[in-house]
Every structure is written in C-alpha cells, then in structure tokens.
Design a protein around this motif. Sequence first.
Motif, PDB file in Angstrom:
ATOM      1  N   ALA A  48      -4.899 126.768 165.196  1.00  0.00           N
ATOM      2  CA  ALA A  48      -5.298 128.178 165.273  1.00  0.00           C
ATOM      3  C   ALA A  48      -5.729 128.576 166.681  1.00  0.00           C
ATOM      4  N   ASP A  49      -6.214 127.625 167.449  1.00  0.00           N
ATOM      5  CA  ASP A  49      -6.666 127.893 168.811  1.00  0.00           C
ATOM      6  C   ASP A  49      -6.392 126.650 169.641  1.00  0.00           C
ATOM      7  N   ARG A  50      -5.296 126.655 170.352  1.00  0.00           N
ATOM      8  CA  ARG A  50      -4.827 125.458 171.051  1.00  0.00           C
ATOM      9  C   ARG A  50      -5.778 124.980 172.153  1.00  0.00           C
ATOM     10  N   ARG A  51      -6.790 125.784 172.473  1.00  0.00           N
ATOM     11  CA  ARG A  51      -7.780 125.354 173.463  1.00  0.00           C
ATOM     12  C   ARG A  51      -8.834 124.445 172.855  1.00  0.00           C
ATOM     13  N   ARG A  52      -8.914 124.429 171.537  1.00  0.00           N
ATOM     14  CA  ARG A  52      -9.951 123.656 170.841  1.00  0.00           C
ATOM     15  C   ARG A  52      -9.383 122.343 170.318  1.00  0.00           C
ATOM     16  N   ILE A  53     -10.266 121.368 170.221  1.00  0.00           N
ATOM     17  CA  ILE A  53      -9.912 120.066 169.680  1.00  0.00           C
ATOM     18  C   ILE A  53     -10.634 119.882 168.353  1.00  0.00           C
ATOM     19  N   LEU A  54      -9.908 119.377 167.374  1.00  0.00           N
ATOM     20  CA  LEU A  54     -10.499 119.053 166.078  1.00  0.00           C
ATOM     21  C   LEU A  54     -10.528 117.542 165.908  1.00  0.00           C
ATOM     22  N   ALA A  55     -11.541 117.061 165.246  1.00  0.00           N
ATOM     23  CA  ALA A  55     -11.629 115.644 164.912  1.00  0.00           C
ATOM     24  C   ALA A  55     -11.355 115.495 163.422  1.00  0.00           C
ATOM     25  N   GLN A  56     -10.703 114.398 163.072  1.00  0.00           N
ATOM     26  CA  GLN A  56     -10.420 114.084 161.671  1.00  0.00           C
ATOM     27  C   GLN A  56     -10.589 112.596 161.442  1.00  0.00           C
ATOM     28  N   LEU A  57     -10.825 112.244 160.192  1.00  0.00           N
ATOM     29  CA  LEU A  57     -10.931 110.824 159.837  1.00  0.00           C
ATOM     30  C   LEU A  57      -9.559 110.192 159.754  1.00  0.00           C
ATOM     31  N   THR A  58      -9.482 108.952 160.174  1.00  0.00           N
ATOM     32  CA  THR A  58      -8.292 108.147 159.926  1.00  0.00           C
ATOM     33  C   THR A  58      -8.457 107.539 158.532  1.00  0.00           C
TER      34      THR A  58
END
Length: 158
Positions: free
Chosen positions: A85-95
């Motif tokens: 949604a906002d390519r400037r932001r980074i999201l973290a997710q669980l592996t």
Amino acid sequence: MARQPQELLHLLTRAERLSVRRVQSVLDEFDCSIEAWRVLDLLSDGAGHNMTALADHAFLPAPTLTKLIDQLVDENLVFRRVDPADRRRILAQLTPRGMQRLQRLSRAVRADWGELKPPPGQDEDEQLKTLLDQLAGTLEGDGGVTTARAEREVGRAR
C-alpha cells in the motif's frame, strides 16, 4: 473511597514488574526477551506490521526495535517486505519458523501462568482486562480503547 493516584500507580507498577519477571523467567529457557516475545505475538496475526506499530506494541524506541528486528531476521524468525500500500514502508512478518517458536513460547508461558494460585476465573480475567484497558484509554485522553488494543483489533481484522 477512591485510591490516591500514587497508590494506584504503585499497585500497577508492582503487578507489571512481577508479571514481566515471571514471564521472563519462562522466556529465559528459550533465550528470548520479553520484547521479542511481544513482537512475535503481534506478528502472529499474519497481517504484517510496520515498525511504528511494532515499537508501540513492544514498548521500545525505534532504534532498539530495529536492532531487535535485525536479530529476529538473523534467526529466521521474521522477514521484512515492502508494504504494497505504501512502497516507502517496510512490514515485518513471521516466518514459519517464527510461528513455531512463538507457539512453543506461548505454550510455556500459558503453562507457567496457569500454575498461579489461585488462578483468576475467566470472568475476573476479562473484567481485569476491561478495567485496565479503560484506565489506559482514560490516561491517553480519549476515554476509550487504547492505541495498543486498537492496533491489535485493526491488525487482526485484516
């Protein structure tokens, strides 16, 4: 009669510190910090969260959270991705490994917490959560749902 603010603050601080100490003693067996456990917990909804939400949930300043996320990435528990949604932001997710680790941690914490005598009843536990959430909302100035709870609800609704 209403309690004095300093008395309430003392009781809340004491309960928080004793709770953290107890949970940390369980997490120590897994070489995990309480902050890492909080991050893994928030990420367990699978939605992916930005660094600001993670820092708020773990009660960490941004630079400290960055170091923690780096460690979790190195351990293959978390990965980063660009927010669509906002390519400037980074999201973290669980592996998948991160989800397995969280499940083991959560089972151990629940088992230890369940050993408390006397265990609070389901209704008392929910009532305490509601009262603490209302207090936090009041102290934040909106009188309603806290930021952390709203973040959890929004994150889980995705």
